[in-house]
Design a protein around this motif. Structure first.
Motif, short mmCIF file in Angstrom:
data_model
loop_
_atom_site.label_atom_id
_atom_site.label_comp_id
_atom_site.label_asym_id
_atom_site.label_seq_id
_atom_site.Cartn_x
_atom_site.Cartn_y
_atom_site.Cartn_z
N SER A 190 -21.91 -29.43 9.14
CA SER A 190 -21.24 -30.31 8.57
C SER A 190 -20.60 -29.99 7.38
O SER A 190 -19.52 -30.48 7.02
N TYR A 191 -21.31 -29.09 6.54
CA TYR A 191 -20.97 -28.50 5.28
C TYR A 191 -19.65 -27.97 5.27
O TYR A 191 -18.67 -27.88 4.66
N GLU A 192 -19.63 -26.77 6.23
CA GLU A 192 -18.47 -25.78 6.19
C GLU A 192 -17.44 -26.28 6.97
O GLU A 192 -16.25 -26.36 6.78
N ALA A 193 -17.73 -27.42 7.82
CA ALA A 193 -16.40 -28.16 8.45
C ALA A 193 -15.83 -29.00 7.44
O ALA A 193 -14.49 -29.03 7.44
N LEU A 204 -8.70 -17.50 4.84
CA LEU A 204 -9.13 -18.82 5.50
C LEU A 204 -9.63 -18.34 7.07
O LEU A 204 -10.41 -18.85 7.79
N VAL A 205 -8.65 -17.22 7.56
CA VAL A 205 -8.97 -16.91 8.87
C VAL A 205 -10.08 -16.22 9.34
O VAL A 205 -10.78 -16.96 10.22
N PRO A 206 -10.63 -15.54 8.44
CA PRO A 206 -11.94 -15.02 8.91
C PRO A 206 -13.30 -16.09 8.67
O PRO A 206 -14.22 -16.20 9.43
N ARG A 207 -12.81 -17.08 7.78
CA ARG A 207 -13.95 -18.07 7.68
C ARG A 207 -13.96 -18.96 8.82
O ARG A 207 -14.87 -19.28 9.38
N ILE A 208 -12.61 -19.21 9.26
CA ILE A 208 -12.49 -20.06 10.73
C ILE A 208 -13.15 -19.39 11.87
O ILE A 208 -13.82 -19.96 12.59
N ASP A 209 -13.06 -18.16 11.68
CA ASP A 209 -13.49 -17.40 12.98
C ASP A 209 -15.40 -17.19 12.65
O ASP A 209 -15.58 -17.66 13.94
N GLN A 210 -15.46 -17.03 11.61
CA GLN A 210 -17.05 -17.08 11.36
C GLN A 210 -17.67 -18.45 11.82
O GLN A 210 -18.62 -18.54 12.50
N LEU A 266 -16.22 -20.75 13.95
CA LEU A 266 -16.27 -21.06 15.48
C LEU A 266 -17.47 -20.20 16.03
O LEU A 266 -18.27 -20.83 16.69
N LYS A 267 -17.78 -19.06 15.66
CA LYS A 267 -18.76 -18.42 16.22
C LYS A 267 -20.38 -18.90 16.07
O LYS A 267 -20.88 -18.97 16.87
N ARG A 268 -20.56 -19.19 14.55
CA ARG A 268 -21.66 -19.80 14.51
C ARG A 268 -21.86 -21.18 14.99
O ARG A 268 -22.92 -21.48 15.45
N SER A 269 -20.91 -21.91 15.15
CA SER A 269 -21.03 -23.32 15.67
C SER A 269 -21.35 -23.02 17.35
O SER A 269 -22.27 -23.59 17.76
#
Lengths: 263, 124
Positions: free
Chosen positions: A116-119, A142-148, A150-153
């Motif tokens: 919830s925090y990262e989203a 931003l791209v690697p953050r989104i990538d990470q 999605l993987k963590r989610s």
């Protein structure tokens, strides 16, 4: 029970019929006959009394056998000990389940918090990107953050669903403890009915022996004991709270009561 | 804000501890009855006491009475969280000087409300 009543009536009939004869004898001055009659009466009463004591003894014995309290084999085999063990098992099981559930929930909390925090933080940046309010450099960050994210989610999601499943499984104690508690309840009901039988038998002996109990005094003593049971002692959860006047039925009741006291 | 949680069941202490943490109170300590709680209170500079009623050793109501009779502890806010639900008992706790009374089973919301109400009154 029917047999007991028979013997009682038999004794009472003898008593009644002899009473008239006894008065008759005394009035006519035939004291030797009167003494003989009193002796016979005594014998009839004793016979009944011995019979009842005998029955009480047999009943006591069979109750003891039913309770499976064996003096030779000490405590190991008694059902009470067994019931105590079973109830300890219930306490252990419920405690284990509660702790297991709380462990899993505690594991879940940081996972959910991260998502919830990262989203939230990604949404802010993503909206800037959608508004084309973002430099190419910032976008590359931003791209690697989104990538990470999605993987963590994905990982956290499967971890969460596994934990939820295990929380569900941790509730299986209900079935096992329910069975145990039912068995113990059945034992207590049996014990109660056996004890009640004994009390009835003992009452029969009292009648024959002519023992009078001061019931009023007994009841008064019980009442006194009940009153002396201070509320400070603590009684634990109340059953059927909604049907009782002296017990609150929930937090709203507590709040009402306290506010009536000026809280 | 340092809070002492007193309950003889470790699971209940854990539940209350978790709920308090969610409310932002992370500095908590635990005791399993009044006898172990009292020396902690006397030496530990606690700001708040959450206690059960029915416990082996010293009960929560006795602990409350001792706290209220102690010169240094008498102003400590005390919240009772207990399964004891008789009216007489609640009145007894009120007379002994309890600041709040929550009956088990309770919800996170109820606990939150009662704690906030106590702080409001203590600070106000």
């Amino acid at each position: 029970m029917a047999h007991q009543d028979d013997s009682m009536t038999e004794f009472e009939t003898t008593l009644k019929s002899h009473a008239h004869q006894l008065v008759d004898c005394l009035e006519r001055g035939r004291f030797d006959e009167a003494v003989l009659m009193i002796h016979q009466l005594n014998q009839a009463r004793d016979r009944g009394l011995y019979q009842e004591v005998g029955k009480l003894t047999r009943e006591l014995h069979s109750a003891i056998v039913k309770l499976e309290i064996d003096t030779c084999e000490a405590r190991e085999t008694s059902q009470i000990t067994d019931a105590t063990d079973r109830l300890s098992y219930v306490v252990d099981m419920t405690e284990k389940a509660a702790n297991r559930t709380m462990d899993l929930v505690e594991e879940c909390v940081p996972l959910v918090n991260y998502v919830s925090y990262e989203a939230q933080s990604l949404t802010a940046d993503w909206q800037r990107f959608m508004r084309r309010d973002m430099k190419a450099e910032e976008f590359r960050e931003l791209v690697p953050r989104i990538d990470q994210f999605l993987k963590r989610s994905m990982n956290d999601g499967s971890q969460l669903s596994q934990n939820l499943r295990e929380i569900m499984l941790a509730q299986d104690f209900q079935d096992l403890t329910g069975q145990v508690i039912k068995r113990v309840t059945r034992l207590i009901t049996e014990l109660e009915s056996n004890l009640l039988n004994l009390v009835l038998m003992a009452g029969q002996v009292d009648r024959f022996a002519g023992i009078q109990h001061d019931h009023a005094q007994l009841r008064a003593d019980q009442l006194k004991q009940k009153e002396e049971k201070e509320p400070s002692k603590g009684e634990g959860p109340q059953m059927h709270a909604d049907m009782r006047e002296d017990v609150v039925s929930g937090q709203d009741d507590v709040d009402d009561l306290l506010s009536s006291l000026g809280f | 804000m340092k809070i002492l949680i007193v309950d003889d069941f470790s699971t209940m202490r854990r539940i209350i501890k978790n709920l308090l943490r969610d409310l932002g109170f992370t500095n908590t300590a635990e005791a399993d009855d009044g006898t172990t709680a009292l020396p902690m209170l006397k030496s530990g500079s606690f700001d708040f006491l959450v206690t059960d009623w029915n416990m082996p050793g010293m009960s929560g109501i006795d602990l409350l009475r001792i706290v209220r009779a102690d010169e240094r502890l008498k102003h400590l806010p005390v919240l009772m969280v207990t399964a004891e639900a008789k009216r007489d008992q609640i009145i007894e706790a009120a007379q002994a000087g309890v600041n709040g009374y929550v009956v088990k089973p309770f919800t996170a919301q109820v606990l939150k409300e009662k704690i906030e109400k106590i702080f409001e009154r203590v600070n106000g």
